[in-house]
Design an enzyme around this catalytic site. Structure first.
Site, mmCIF file in Angstrom:
data_model
loop_
_atom_site.group_PDB
_atom_site.id
_atom_site.type_symbol
_atom_site.label_atom_id
_atom_site.label_comp_id
_atom_site.label_asym_id
_atom_site.label_seq_id
_atom_site.Cartn_x
_atom_site.Cartn_y
_atom_site.Cartn_z
ATOM 1 N N ALA A 128 1.057 -1.267 -0.193
ATOM 2 C CA ALA A 128 0.090 -0.101 0.045
ATOM 3 C C ALA A 128 0.826 1.293 0.007
ATOM 4 O O ALA A 128 0.436 2.367 -0.543
ATOM 5 C CB ALA A 128 -0.907 0.018 1.077
ATOM 6 N N TYR A 129 2.247 1.070 0.722
ATOM 7 C CA TYR A 129 2.861 2.224 0.755
ATOM 8 C C TYR A 129 3.429 2.687 -0.736
ATOM 9 O O TYR A 129 3.597 3.775 -1.181
ATOM 10 C CB TYR A 129 3.963 1.904 1.765
ATOM 11 C CG TYR A 129 5.092 2.709 1.693
ATOM 12 C CD1 TYR A 129 5.167 4.314 2.310
ATOM 13 C CD2 TYR A 129 6.414 2.473 1.129
ATOM 14 C CE1 TYR A 129 6.319 4.982 2.274
ATOM 15 C CE2 TYR A 129 7.597 3.207 1.148
ATOM 16 C CZ TYR A 129 7.539 4.627 1.791
ATOM 17 O OH TYR A 129 8.686 5.388 1.682
#
Length: 218
Positions: A128-129
């Site tokens: 997600a980062y």
């Protein structure tokens, strides 16, 4: 120059503030907590209290008014979940770019991450980062009003900087001390010819100033 740094209390940002202040620049760092203000003042920077997760474009633009350059070095940090990767690593970076545009601050540097990609696959928080950072990078790079440079360091360490780096469009994975990341950022701010470049950074054998000048001349 007057330089405003988002994420002013970060480990790279504090190092950068020291370097810029020592070089005679006027530096302001955006922070979320007054408890962080003393560390910025010790580094030679003016602390500006503002939460980029809740601020408006107008509020951030007011901080950027009159600046010569903006550096986005904020991050949700380790231990944060996927939701804050979106609100900080993506949304705050986009907000900061929009505010720079509104304030007329053209020079814009983003501290990103290797393998950042809005289409990165995976269900882990780090995935997600990378998607969040990739989306923010893509947004900034699409803005013709900004003279942007995206810097993607390798594996960050707190080892003492060597001043020797490898700075290229693609370096492959590798470690790099935060000291050297800050030194490269300071050099990039002094080198407008690096605008429009997305660069990877790891430790290497080339002095920082030489590496930046070489990439600017390519």
């Amino acid at each position: 120059m007057r330089i405003v740094i988002a994420g002013g209390h970060g480990r790279i940002a504090l190092r950068l503030e020291r370097l810029l202040a020592a070089a005679g620049h006027e530096v302001a760092g955006i922070i979320r907590s007054l408890e962080q203000a003393a560390d910025l003042r010790e580094a030679g920077a003016e602390p500006v209290l503002l939460d980029l997760e809740s601020a408006s474009t107008e509020m951030v633009a007011a901080v950027l008014q009159g600046a010569d350059a903006a550096v986005f070095a904020a991050g949700a940090g380790p231990g944060s979940g996927a939701a804050r990767k979106e609100t900080v690593d993506r949304n705050a970076a986009i907000l900061f770019a929009d505010a720079a545009e509104r304030a007329g601050v053209r020079r814009h540097i983003v501290v990103s991450a290797m393998r950042a990609d809005p289409d990165h696959k995976g269900d882990e928080v780090f995935d997600a980062y990378l998607r969040a950072k990739g989306a923010a990078d893509a947004y900034v790079r699409a803005k013709p009003t900004l003279d942007w440079t995206v810097l993607r360091p390798g594996i960050l360490t707190d080892d003492a900087g060597t001043g020797l780096v490898r700075l290229e469009a693609s370096t492959g994975r590798g470690p790099v001390p935060r000291d050297d990341v800050a030194a490269v950022l300071a050099e990039l701010l002094e080198t407008p010819a690096t605008s429009g470049l997305t660069l990877e950074l790891i430790s290497g054998t080339v002095p920082v100033s030489v590496a930046v000048k070489a990439i600017a001349g390519n």
